[in-house]
Scaffold this active site. Structure first.
Site, short mmCIF file in Angstrom:
data_model
loop_
_atom_site.label_atom_id
_atom_site.label_comp_id
_atom_site.label_asym_id
_atom_site.label_seq_id
_atom_site.Cartn_x
_atom_site.Cartn_y
_atom_site.Cartn_z
N ARG A 129 -108.64 -22.21 -10.61
CA ARG A 129 -108.94 -22.65 -12.08
C ARG A 129 -108.17 -23.87 -13.45
O ARG A 129 -107.77 -23.50 -14.34
CB ARG A 129 -107.81 -21.20 -13.16
N CYS A 182 -103.61 -0.28 -8.61
CA CYS A 182 -104.56 0.89 -8.69
C CYS A 182 -104.40 1.24 -7.26
O CYS A 182 -105.02 2.45 -7.16
CB CYS A 182 -105.63 0.49 -9.36
N ALA A 234 -92.53 -12.51 -11.21
CA ALA A 234 -90.91 -12.81 -10.80
C ALA A 234 -91.20 -11.96 -9.18
O ALA A 234 -90.40 -12.85 -8.55
CB ALA A 234 -90.11 -11.24 -11.33
N ARG A 248 -125.85 20.40 -26.75
CA ARG A 248 -126.34 21.35 -27.01
C ARG A 248 -125.42 22.95 -27.32
O ARG A 248 -126.13 23.27 -28.49
CB ARG A 248 -127.73 21.91 -26.78
N ASP A 299 -99.90 -3.66 -19.61
CA ASP A 299 -98.67 -2.72 -20.68
C ASP A 299 -97.92 -2.02 -21.05
O ASP A 299 -97.04 -1.10 -20.96
CB ASP A 299 -98.63 -1.78 -18.93
N ARG A 305 -110.56 -21.12 -19.71
CA ARG A 305 -112.83 -21.12 -20.33
C ARG A 305 -112.13 -21.21 -21.85
O ARG A 305 -113.67 -21.76 -21.65
CB ARG A 305 -112.86 -19.64 -20.33
N SER A 307 -101.91 -11.00 -9.75
CA SER A 307 -103.27 -11.21 -9.39
C SER A 307 -103.90 -9.91 -8.13
O SER A 307 -104.61 -9.67 -7.31
CB SER A 307 -104.07 -11.67 -8.91
N TRP A 346 -132.28 18.83 -18.16
CA TRP A 346 -131.26 19.19 -19.32
C TRP A 346 -130.14 18.76 -18.54
O TRP A 346 -129.61 19.61 -17.84
CB TRP A 346 -131.26 20.39 -20.07
N VAL A 366 -87.49 -14.62 -15.17
CA VAL A 366 -87.84 -15.73 -16.68
C VAL A 366 -86.55 -13.92 -17.75
O VAL A 366 -86.80 -13.10 -17.59
CB VAL A 366 -89.09 -15.14 -18.00
#
Ligand code: NAD
Length: 447
Positions: free
Chosen positions: A74, A46, A37, A442, A283, A25, A42, A434, A84
């Site tokens: 992209r 989770c 690796a 409160r 991470d 971008r 992508s 509330w 690597v």
């Protein structure tokens, strides 16, 4: 030969792919290459517990982009099966091993280390037996799902985020689930009052929760048959180890990149490491904690994406800053939503804050309105300033939105009084007049 800037990203997970997209971008002409690796980039790890529980039917749904799609949209070259091995920061070259086992060299102008984290597996007897899994990568998730088809009794080691998300999903597909947790309560990332509500939810939903259990090994002939703790043995057909993660920093260390006290990579707010021309994100990195004002290691997916965004932009010549974190996290344990942000009470005291705290139980909607459920709110307040420095909630609905509000309040150093008078919306289907968050503030104000 092109003289455009060459950016190489190591790691195609959340941080790496966010970095590559962000670099593109900012810099339309840079050459951008991602080396990954495994076979996937992508991917949303989770989502793995929900794939195992059948809520997500096909593992491919967890992949946002294939390498080809990313290249098309992209103009980023994504090389999978490319491990690597070493980085030479001086000559700005790296060596990677391709899928065919060949070693190749590649040059770069800027490098982004997005090597993530790996599951922590403590030393235990019998780890080599079949049927013992961790949850992190898609390939492993597919193997685990397959192994689950002929396993009835599942033992999960660790009652943290993965352990509890797995418990819900494995009960959904009819497994007998036992969790062995080292500490005296589940989800030690929230305070004991909230853990108690979580324990009850696990029991109601048929999970056997065994606390204060240190696993020392596994028994079986070829496949795991028993989990052995210091004081007992548990028969099992399958084991999942979910006792946390460690930053994957071997490449960073080898490249001479400085690590922080936590063992993760130390960066500045631009995600630059101690080595010029090498950025890091995700991470494998520490982040600045906005309440503690010091680096911490809290590896979470959203943080990884944002760090990647910043690292990629800066690597490509832009100017972005990652302002840090306040430790916000949320999960679901069966019907219970569990959220936290800021510091826990003990954590705050350990770091020298003098605190007061409130813990209330309320309803998520107006009392007369159908539906809704109980919600428990804990606030941790710095005594001297009245500033809210931590908040935690468990409840049957509405936790996410209230934790969002609280994380913004903590990030922006609001006091309990400012929270009481903040102009939040109200209507009976969403909250009592509330709101539970305002009620907790409160109560704290009156203390
Ligand atoms: P975790 O840190 O959330 O939980 C680990 C649990 O294992 C803790 O309860 C800990 O006390 C326990 N434990 C540690 N050593 C043990 C041992 N030897 N025997 C038994 N129990 C032991 O880690 P996780 O659940 O493995 O998750 C991995 C990472 O992924 C974490 O950083 C987590 O924050 C992140 N994650 C987050 C979410 C979310 O935010 N919803 C979901 C999944 C994973």
């Amino acid at each position: 030969m092109s003289n455009s800037l060459k950016i190489v990203v190591v790691g195609g997970g959340a941080a790496g792919m966010a970095a590559a997209a962000s670099a593109r971008r900012v810099n339309p002409s840079a050459e951008i290459i991602v080396l990954e690796a495994s076979r996937h980039v992508s991917y949303g790890s989770c989502g793995i517990p929900y794939y195992l529980g059948g809520l997500v039917e096909d593992v491919s749904r967890l992949v946002t982009y294939t390498p080809e799609e990313f290249k098309r949209s992209r103009r980023v070259e994504v090389q999978i099966n490319s491990y690597v091995k070493s980085v030479n920061a001086k000559s700005k070259t790296l060596v990677y091993v391709s899928g065919k086992g060949e070693e190749k060299e590649m040059g770069f102008d800027v490098l982004i280390l997005a090597t993530g984290a790996k599951p922590l597996v403590p030393k235990m007897e019998g780890l080599g037996l079949k049927g013992i899994h961790t949850v992190r990568f898609l390939e492993g998730a597919v193997r685990l799902k397959d192994d689950l088809t002929h396993s009835k009794r599942v033992t999960i080691i660790g009652a943290g985020y993965i352990g509890l998300e797995l418990a819900e999903n494995l009960r959904r597909i009819g497994k007998e689930v036992t969790i062995l947790e080292l500490l005296p309560r589940p989800m030690p990332n929230v305070d004991p009052e909230l853990s108690a509500v979580i324990s009850r939810e696990l029991t109601i939903n048929g999970v056997k929760l065994e606390l204060n259990k240190r696993v020392i090994g596994f028994k079986g002939s070829e496949r795991v048959e028993k989990v052995v703790t210091e004081d007992a043995e548990y028969e099992t057909d399958l084991v999942v180890i979910a006792v946390g993660v460690r930053p994957n920093v071997s490449l960073a260390r080898q490249a001479g990149v400085e690590l922080g006290e936590s063992g993760a990579i130390k960066t500045n707010s631009r995600m630059e490491t101690s080595v010029k021309g090498i950025f890091a994100a995700g991470d494998n990195c520490e982040a600045q904690h906005a309440v503690l004002n010091k680096p911490v290691y809290i590896p979470l997916a959203q943080t990884a994406n944002k760090m990647g965004y910043v690292a990629g932009a800066n690597a490509a010549g832009g100017n972005e800053e990652f302002p840090g974190v306040v430790g916000s996290a949320i999960t679901r344990v069966f019907n219970l939503e569990v959220g936290r942000t800021g510091l826990g009470e003990e954590e705050a005291e350990k770091h020298g804050f003098e605190t007061k705290s409130v813990f209330i139980k309320a309803r998520s909607r107006a009392g007369y309105f159908p539906g809704g459920g109980d919600i428990w709110v804990k606030l941790i307040v710095e005594k001297s300033s009245g500033r809210v420095i931590g908040g935690q909630m468990v409840g049957y609905e509405g936790v996410w939105s209230r934790i969002v509000a609280l994380s913004l309040a903590i990030m922006n150093r609001l006091t309990v009084k400012q929270i009481v008078f903040s102009d939040i919306p109200y209507a009976p289907p969403f909250s009592p007049v509330w709101d539970p968050l305002i009620t907790a503030a409160r109560v704290a104000l009156r203390q």
